[in-house]
Design an enzyme around this catalytic site. Structure first.
Site, PDB file in Angstrom:
ATOM      1  N   HIS A   1     -69.750   3.339   7.011  1.00 33.12           N
ATOM      2  CA  HIS A   1     -69.966   4.786   7.004  1.00 33.12           C
ATOM      3  C   HIS A   1     -71.356   5.089   6.443  1.00 33.12           C
ATOM      4  CE1 HIS A   1     -69.530   8.958   6.902  1.00 33.12           C
ATOM      5  NE2 HIS A   1     -68.488   9.113   6.097  1.00 33.12           N
TER       6      HIS A   1
ATOM      7  N   CYS B   1     -71.204  14.210   5.097  1.00 31.08           N
ATOM      8  CA  CYS B   1     -71.079  13.244   6.185  1.00 31.08           C
ATOM      9  C   CYS B   1     -71.130  13.869   7.578  1.00 31.08           C
ATOM     10  CB  CYS B   1     -69.789  12.440   6.013  1.00 31.08           C
ATOM     11  SG  CYS B   1     -69.733  11.588   4.425  1.00 31.08           S
TER      12      CYS B   1
ATOM     13  N   PHE C   1     -67.514  16.084   2.894  1.00 32.17           N
ATOM     14  CA  PHE C   1     -67.020  16.642   1.642  1.00 32.17           C
ATOM     15  C   PHE C   1     -67.480  18.099   1.528  1.00 32.17           C
ATOM     16  CE2 PHE C   1     -66.712  12.457  -1.008  1.00 32.17           C
ATOM     17  CZ  PHE C   1     -65.615  12.096  -0.268  1.00 32.17           C
TER      18      PHE C   1
ATOM     19  N   HIS D   1     -64.313  10.589  13.580  1.00 33.08           N
ATOM     20  CA  HIS D   1     -64.941  10.340  12.276  1.00 33.08           C
ATOM     21  C   HIS D   1     -64.384   9.050  11.690  1.00 33.08           C
ATOM     22  CE1 HIS D   1     -67.340  11.372   8.883  1.00 33.08           C
ATOM     23  NE2 HIS D   1     -66.321  11.559   8.056  1.00 33.08           N
TER      24      HIS D   1
ATOM     25  N   GLU E   1     -57.240  13.625  10.560  1.00 35.59           N
ATOM     26  CA  GLU E   1     -58.009  13.704  11.802  1.00 35.59           C
ATOM     27  C   GLU E   1     -57.106  13.440  13.006  1.00 35.59           C
ATOM     28  OE1 GLU E   1     -62.274  12.247  13.745  1.00 35.59           O
ATOM     29  OE2 GLU E   1     -61.374  11.073  12.119  1.00 35.59           O
TER      30      GLU E   1
ATOM     31  N   LYS F   1     -66.850   3.012  13.000  1.00 35.60           N
ATOM     32  CA  LYS F   1     -67.145   2.692  11.603  1.00 35.60           C
ATOM     33  C   LYS F   1     -66.559   1.356  11.162  1.00 35.60           C
ATOM     34  CE  LYS F   1     -67.994   7.354   9.792  1.00 35.60           C
ATOM     35  NZ  LYS F   1     -67.775   8.207  10.965  1.00 35.60           N
TER      36      LYS F   1
END
Length: 420
Positions: free
Chosen positions: A347, A171, A406, A311, A322, A342
């Site tokens: 996403h 991502c 990831f 994010h 985060e 988002k």
């Protein structure tokens, strides 16, 4: 010889998303808090835990390539090409760069990447092989599915003969692509780079796979409010698709050809969590290192950042960790504006950083902070002011985009208002 004094500016932008198929439409939707998430229509999701996604609407490719050309590209690659076309046009460049005057094509590169690549082609061709045998496979199955083929196709179509490759970091793919394109220009390997990401993951295998990880929201009865970054009642991210491509250009090169200058790229940071394949570090230290690296390269102090596009995936762990990363760099009560877009777009995985970098540039251009929509219940562990539910006007000189992937991949790009 590298010349790190070279300045890099954004001269073009292009996008496809579930909330708009152009940069103006995309930005208008973000500011208005218009959600693009709905029931999945690409396949029968009856037996799936998650039945919602952010699909592109009114998709038309005919003005960009023929049906024959479309059949030779996975959907993610089609998205990349269309976004690149818009980016070039907004940069006052032709789609076919061979038609441009006084443009050294060997100094124009492409770094448009994908997190999962041609998953649609792979699934369809695998099923064909099982049903009708290996001899029925398309001879183009491999070049259609590999993740670097978006850069390859854009290069072939445009004539761009400079640095050409793809980066796969889940991502954070598009953010790393933009950051590395920035360095390509800084070190004098190119004058112009098309950079960003594209993704078309709304497929049974992807939805089922993420569902089995308990990563996706299952708020199927209320898709418009399913993606709720930083909200206490968040229950997972909502998958979406699209592409975001920027034209990055060396400043003097851009000025010589009279290109529009939308913003300047001033910093890039990358780090690894070295912790877990899906979870960020619990103290947010990995993302924080990437933020500090980007600030160092930009020669900026934390208090000089005016806006952070977080994010903010709407998952339990990401938003919590985060928050800690942002606090460790910017203090317990950051003075900068913060939001996650988002909630609006869902996403888009490897394309997210392209879309959200465009949001940062537009925030600078319009002095507008796009909101974090669907924020109704504060979470004590995510106690940042995330611009809930309504856009705000604010002078934004410098904006930071953060994406995490990831595998512990962290990417941060900093944009700044261009000043001569």
């Amino acid at each position: 010889m590298a010349n790190f004094e070279r300045r890099v500016v954004v001269t073009g932008m292009g996008t496809l998303s579930c909330v708009g198929n152009s940069v103006p439409d995309f930005w208008a939707a973000l500011v208005a808090g218009k959600c693009g998430i709905g029931e999945i229509t690409r396949f029968d999701a009856t037996d799936f835990k998650t039945k919602i996604a952010g699909e592109i609407k009114n998709y038309e490719f005919e003005s960009h390539f023929s049906i024959k050309e479309a059949r030779r590209m996975d959907l993610f690659c089609q998205y990349a090409v269309i976004a690149a076309d818009e980016a070039l046009e907004s940069s006052n460049l032709p789609r076919n760069l061979r038609e441009a005057k006084d443009l050294d094509l060997t100094r124009v590169g492409v770094l448009v990447s994908s997190g999962v690549g041609g998953l649609k082609v792979l699934c369809e061709q695998h099923q064909l092989m099982l049903e009708k045998g290996p001899s029925r496979l398309s001879p183009l199955v491999i070049p259609m599915m590999i993740s670097d083929i978006a850069s390859g196709n854009i290069s072939i179509r445009t004539g761009a003969g400079g640095p050409n490759y793809g980066i796969v970091t889940a991502c954070s793919t598009a953010t790393h692509s933009i950051g590395e394109a920035f360095w390509c220009i800084k070190r004098d390997d190119a004058d112009v780079m098309l950079a960003g990401g594209a993704e078309a993951p709304i497929l049974p295998i992807a939805v089922a796979g993420f569902s089995q990880m308990h990563a996706l929201s299952s708020r199927n009865d209320d898709p418009q409010h399913a993606s709720r970054p930083f909200d206490r009642d968040r229950d997972g991210f909502v998958m979406s698709e699209g592409a975001g491509v920027l034209v990055l250009e060396e400043l003097e090169h851009a000025k010589r050809r009279g290109a529009p200058i939308f913003a300047e790229v001033v910093g890039f940071g990358a780090s690894g969590d070295a912790y877990h394949i899906t979870s960020p570090t619990p103290d947010g230290s990995g993302a924080a290192r990437a933020m500090r690296m980007a600030l160092r390269h930009a020669n900026l102090n934390p208090d000089e950042i005016d806006y952070i596009n977080a994010h903010g995936t709407s998952t339990g762990l990401n938003d919590k960790f985060e928050t800690l990363a942002i606090k460790s760099v910017f203090g317990d009560r950051p003075q900068c504006a913060i939001s996650s877009t988002k909630g609006t777009t869902g996403h888009a995985l490897g394309a997210a950083g392209g879309l959200e970098s465009i949001a940062c540039v537009q925030a600078i251009r319009t002095s507008t902070v796009p909101p974090t929509i669907n924020y109704t219940t504060p979470d004590p562990e995510c106690d940042l002011d995330v611009t809930p539910n309504a856009a705000r006007q604010r002078d934004i000189r410098t904006a930071l985009n953060c994406n995490l992937g990831f595998g512990g991949h962290n990417g941060v790009v900093i944009f700044q208002r261009y000043e001569a």
